[in-house]
Write a protein that holds these residues in place. Structure first.
Motif, PDB file in Angstrom:
ATOM      1  N   GLY A 675       6.790  29.703 -35.375  1.00  0.00           N
ATOM      2  CA  GLY A 675       6.702  30.100 -33.980  1.00  0.00           C
ATOM      3  C   GLY A 675       6.912  31.588 -33.784  1.00  0.00           C
ATOM      4  N   GLU A 676       7.839  32.174 -34.532  1.00  0.00           N
ATOM      5  CA  GLU A 676       8.097  33.606 -34.404  1.00  0.00           C
ATOM      6  C   GLU A 676       6.992  34.435 -35.051  1.00  0.00           C
ATOM      7  OE1 GLU A 676      10.555  36.956 -33.281  1.00  0.00           O
ATOM      8  OE2 GLU A 676      10.362  34.876 -32.640  1.00  0.00           O
ATOM      9  N   ARG A 677       6.509  34.000 -36.208  1.00  0.00           N
ATOM     10  CA  ARG A 677       5.436  34.763 -36.871  1.00  0.00           C
ATOM     11  C   ARG A 677       4.161  34.760 -36.038  1.00  0.00           C
ATOM     12  NH1 ARG A 677       6.420  33.413 -42.767  1.00  0.00           N
ATOM     13  NH2 ARG A 677       8.020  34.947 -43.332  1.00  0.00           N
ATOM     14  N   GLN A 679       3.813  35.145 -33.053  1.00  0.00           N
ATOM     15  CA  GLN A 679       3.837  36.169 -32.011  1.00  0.00           C
ATOM     16  C   GLN A 679       3.332  37.516 -32.515  1.00  0.00           C
ATOM     17  OE1 GLN A 679       4.524  35.081 -28.933  1.00  0.00           O
ATOM     18  NE2 GLN A 679       4.750  33.108 -29.997  1.00  0.00           N
ATOM     19  N   GLN A 680       3.154  37.666 -33.826  1.00  0.00           N
ATOM     20  CA  GLN A 680       2.654  38.919 -34.385  1.00  0.00           C
ATOM     21  C   GLN A 680       1.141  39.068 -34.209  1.00  0.00           C
ATOM     22  OE1 GLN A 680       3.935  39.057 -38.488  1.00  0.00           O
ATOM     23  NE2 GLN A 680       5.989  38.304 -37.974  1.00  0.00           N
ATOM     24  N   TYR A 681       0.467  38.025 -33.728  1.00  0.00           N
ATOM     25  CA  TYR A 681      -0.985  38.023 -33.609  1.00  0.00           C
ATOM     26  C   TYR A 681      -1.383  38.110 -32.143  1.00  0.00           C
ATOM     27  CZ  TYR A 681      -0.961  36.490 -38.474  1.00  0.00           C
ATOM     28  OH  TYR A 681      -0.760  36.409 -39.832  1.00  0.00           O
ATOM     29  N   SER A 682      -2.451  38.886 -31.858  1.00  0.00           N
ATOM     30  CA  SER A 682      -2.930  38.987 -30.478  1.00  0.00           C
ATOM     31  C   SER A 682      -3.446  37.645 -29.977  1.00  0.00           C
ATOM     32  CB  SER A 682      -4.022  40.052 -30.380  1.00  0.00           C
ATOM     33  OG  SER A 682      -5.103  39.742 -31.258  1.00  0.00           O
ATOM     34  N   SER A 684      -2.613  34.163 -31.258  1.00  0.00           N
ATOM     35  CA  SER A 684      -1.813  33.439 -32.254  1.00  0.00           C
ATOM     36  C   SER A 684      -2.459  32.130 -32.666  1.00  0.00           C
ATOM     37  CB  SER A 684      -0.408  33.181 -31.712  1.00  0.00           C
ATOM     38  OG  SER A 684      -0.462  32.417 -30.520  1.00  0.00           O
TER      39      SER A 684
END
Length: 770
Positions: A675-677, A679-682, A684
């Motif tokens: 879930g946190e990773r 958020q690194q994508y425009s 997701s």
């Protein structure tokens, strides 16, 4: 039947759960045997407060209404005690569980010696895939009626004890003498059994079962062409691998043709070694845990006293050639003995000796490779080629290799007798509760680790805890807690407090970004080949740093042996499948453990009435026991598990008739790290979660290719593939994996139903709806 001359009581219980004093015994059965003859049988049901859980009712067939008017356990406690002679040896399958549950009800049998038939069977039946009672019942044709009821289990356990004794009687005196000397150091039931057998031993030659080699499931031969592996330092080849299970063997064979050192990393080394044959110029390097420390084993042998688990494990080491954990059928508490006393450490000579005189080709696990690459002294040659099989799993394995998940319960147990550490954990627990604020998952922010309470914890840890005074196994966990509380490195890590359903709390910390670590330690220094599912570079952004130069090559695959059906309006439902099972062996992948529990609760008893046992993850023991029961079961048979568990499942080749996938195997959005990773994508979903799901689909289908019979079938039932915005993409992806003649699908627009050709499953009219 061959049974001991000393008095024994074989017993079994059925319970409402697994925790003594929390869950209750609802059925008890026993068989009293004296001088090898049955002298008494007993079977009792007990009333309880509340209701039997639905899953237990489905497993045992005991209903809450069946307990109405029955005595409470306490009312029969004296009678039960009197039915067990003071000098009797207690015998049972996984007997420790039954003794614990009975003690929780007030029947304390701890003064009696005991024998665990599952452990005894693991000594004398090294060829078995599982030592669960249902599996051994079918293999050895034991009397076992009614199944999953206490008296039925007692009958099967008694017969199993007899079968084990018959095998032990085939041993020459030398072997029984070794066992008797070891069990004499722990006393109890095993000692009495081996002393009795030793007194009458007369076999001349060792039986054939002592020489049984470790189980192997070799894959079929891959007949395609393997492209040349990457040879240029700093260059990376993305090799789109086929579904064929024999492809890795071909990669190993090709690597062995040259003299350039090649290190091949696999997801599971033990499973790989069971499916491939290593040429003479290749070898495997095991993690320390997997290797036997002979010096530690010798020290244990010389001890004056042993626990039963130590004694039985040493018997196996004496009778069988064992150098690694995979050579040993460790059972129950024997696994704890191995990991706590007999496994190598990184300083053990047996572990370090693996790196001396290595051949050109080396196999090892992903996590082991990452550990070596990030060590101060890396043993991987600088001119080595590195090949990573199952590279779509690299994100998860690197996360585990470089991360920590520290249980506060384990920390507290390790602090026993260490006052400063106990006080620190008390304070840590208070901070955890305040920070968690009743959330199941609480991500850690800068304000959390910069608070006065967190600062005080760091100061106490630095001032009061000397790592050198802690056991070696505890030190890395305390260091991980210190890193968890460090505000300076928070931006480069994902940290969270997670409270699981059983109340256990974990402090989790993993690297936030993996691509830069992999670029520095793997892709830049070495020539790398990644064996990957179909997908462009963007599909693997989590592991591929933008600096990594890549070449993409696809491997042409020979025809696979199964066909694929996508969902249509006529697709059968899981409910219908469970009501009217097909012939042969069927594996059903359910979206969650809860859906499996529900299916078992509703369908297990009706299916058993048809003579069909429903095998479900979470019922009947761990995954290995359920797997063993499924292998031993007759047909038709059904195995229900999650897609994540199926990726780890080992079954014999050409064994399964069909695979049914109920839903697309997306990661759960609440997963702490995923879930946190995301958020690194425009975007997701499309850039991260959807590619991960597609890669899991590939791994599932490749696993099925290892298990599938000729003309096997895969059915996808997820109706979302007929309507969702991602339907066209996923259907196109699935089509790309399967040759057209094995994909009876005609559809272009994802919004329309996918119409499969009408076809039946061979020899089974019941599955026409699929």
């Amino acid at each position: 039947m061959q049974l001991p001359k000393f008095p024994i009581v074989v017993l079994d219980t059925e319970t409402t759960g697994f925790l003594p004093r929390v869950h209750k015994v609802v059925e008890y059965a026993s068989c009293r045997i004296e001088s090898g003859k049955v002298t008494q049988e007993r079977e009792e049901l007990f009333s309880i407060d509340g209701e039997i859980p639905a899953g237990i009712e489905a497993l045992t067939g005991i209903l809450t209404t069946d307990l109405k008017g029955k005595p409470r356990f306490s009312e029969l406690l004296t009678s039960l005690q009197e039915s067990i002679p003071a000098d009797a040896v207690i015998v049972g399958q996984n007997i420790g569980y039954d003794l614990g549950m009975l003690a929780g009800e007030g029947l304390d049998l701890s003064s009696h010696p005991w024998i665990d038939t599952s452990t005894l069977a693991s000594i004398v039946y090294p060829e078995f895939e599982s030592y669960s009672l249902p599996a051994m019942t079918r293999i050895l044709d034991l009397p076992h009626e009614p199944k999953h009821r206490a008296l039925g289990d007692v009958h099967a356990t008694t017969a199993l004890l007899s079968k084990c004794i018959e095998r032990l009687q085939l041993l020459p005196k030398k072997f029984l003498q070794e066992a008797a000397e070891l069990t004499a150091k722990c006393g109890g039931g095993y000692d009495m059994l081996f002393q009795e057998l030793l007194a009458s031993a007369d076999a001349a030659t060792p039986p054939a079962w002592l020489r049984i080699s470790h189980r192997k499931h070799p894959a079929s031969t891959f007949t395609g062409t393997v492209p040349p592996l990457s040879n240029e330092q700093g260059a990376t080849l993305l090799l789109t691998e086929p579904l064929h299970p024999g492809f890795l063997q071909s990669v190993i064979t090709q690597a062995c043709l040259g003299e350039k050192p090649t290190w091949i990393a696999v997801k599971n080394l033990d499973a790989t070694l069971r499916s491939v044959t290593l040429p003479s110029n290749a070898s495997a390097v095991h993690r320390p845990f997997g290797l036997l420390n002979e010096d530690a084993a010798e020290t244990l042998r010389k001890r004056a006293e042993l626990t039963p688990a130590e004694a039985t494990l040493l018997i196996k080491l004496a009778w069988y050639d064992t150098i690694s954990y995979r050579d040993l059928s460790a059972h129950g508490e024997e696994t704890n003995v191995w990991s706590g006393q007999l496994a190598c450490t990184e300083e053990s000579p047996a572990y370090l000796a693996q790196f001396n005189g290595l051949p050109p080709v080396v196999l090892l696990e992903h996590r082991h490779l990452l550990h070596l690459l990030t060590a101060k002294e890396c043993p991987v040659p600088t001119d080595a080629r590195i090949v990573i099989d199952d590279a779509s799993m690299l994100e998860d394995t690197v996360t585990k290799a470089l991360g920590h998940a520290v249980s506060t319960a384990d920390l507290r147990a390790a602090a026993t007798g260490h006052a400063p550490l106990t006080k620190f954990i008390d304070a840590l627990q208070i901070w955890v509760e305040r920070t968690r604020n009743n959330l199941d998952v609480r991500y850690i922010a800068h304000s959390d680790v910069q608070s006065p309470d967190a600062k005080a914890l760091r100061e106490r840890l630095a001032a009061d805890i000397d790592l050198q005074t802690l056991a070696p196994a505890v030190q890395p966990h305390v260091e991980a807690v210190a890193a968890f509380l460090d505000p300076e490195t928070l931006d480069t890590s994902i940290r969270a407090i997670e409270q699981r359903q059983d109340g256990t709390q974990f402090l989790q910390s993993v690297p936030r970004f993996l691509d830069n670590i992999l670029w520095e330690k793997l892709f830049d220094p070495f020539a790398v080949t990644l064996l990957l599912p179909p997908g462009d570079r963007n599909s693997f952004r989590a592991i591929l740093h933008p600096k990594v130069p890549v070449t993409h090559v696809a491997v042409q695959s020979p025809a696979i042996g199964w066909s694929l059906q996508l969902p249509s309006e006529d697709s059968v439902s899981l409910e219908r499948l469970l009501q009217d099972p097909p012939a042969g062996r069927t594996i059903v992948l359910c979206p969650s453990k809860r859906s499996i529990d529900d299916a078992f609760t509703r369908c297990a008893r009706p299916l058993l009435a048809q003579g069909i046992e429903l095998h479900c993850m979470g019922f009947g023991g761990g995954l290995s026991r359920v797997r063993g029961a499924f292998i031993a079961a007759g047909e038709p048979s059904l195995l229900l598990l999650t897609p994540w568990a199926y990726e780890m499942l080992e079954l014999p080749p050409e064994f399964v008739d069909r695979l049914v996938l109920c839903q697309m195997p997306f990661d759960h959005p609440s997963h702490v790290v995923i879930g946190e990773r995301a958020q690194q994508y425009s975007d997701s979903f499309n850039d991260y979660l959807l590619p991960r799901m597609e890669q899991r689909l590939f791994r599932i289908l490749r696993t099925f290719s290892e298990h599938a019979k000729a003309n096997a079938e895969v059915f996808v039932l997820d109706q979302r593939l007929m309507s969702k915005g991602y339907s066209r993409r996923v259907c196109t992806y699935l089509r790309s994996l399967v040759p057209e003649d094995q994909l009876p699908i005609a559809a272009e627009a994802p919004a329309k139903p996918l119409k499969p050709k009408k076809k039946t499953i061979k020899d089974n009219e019941q599955m026409k709806l699929l």
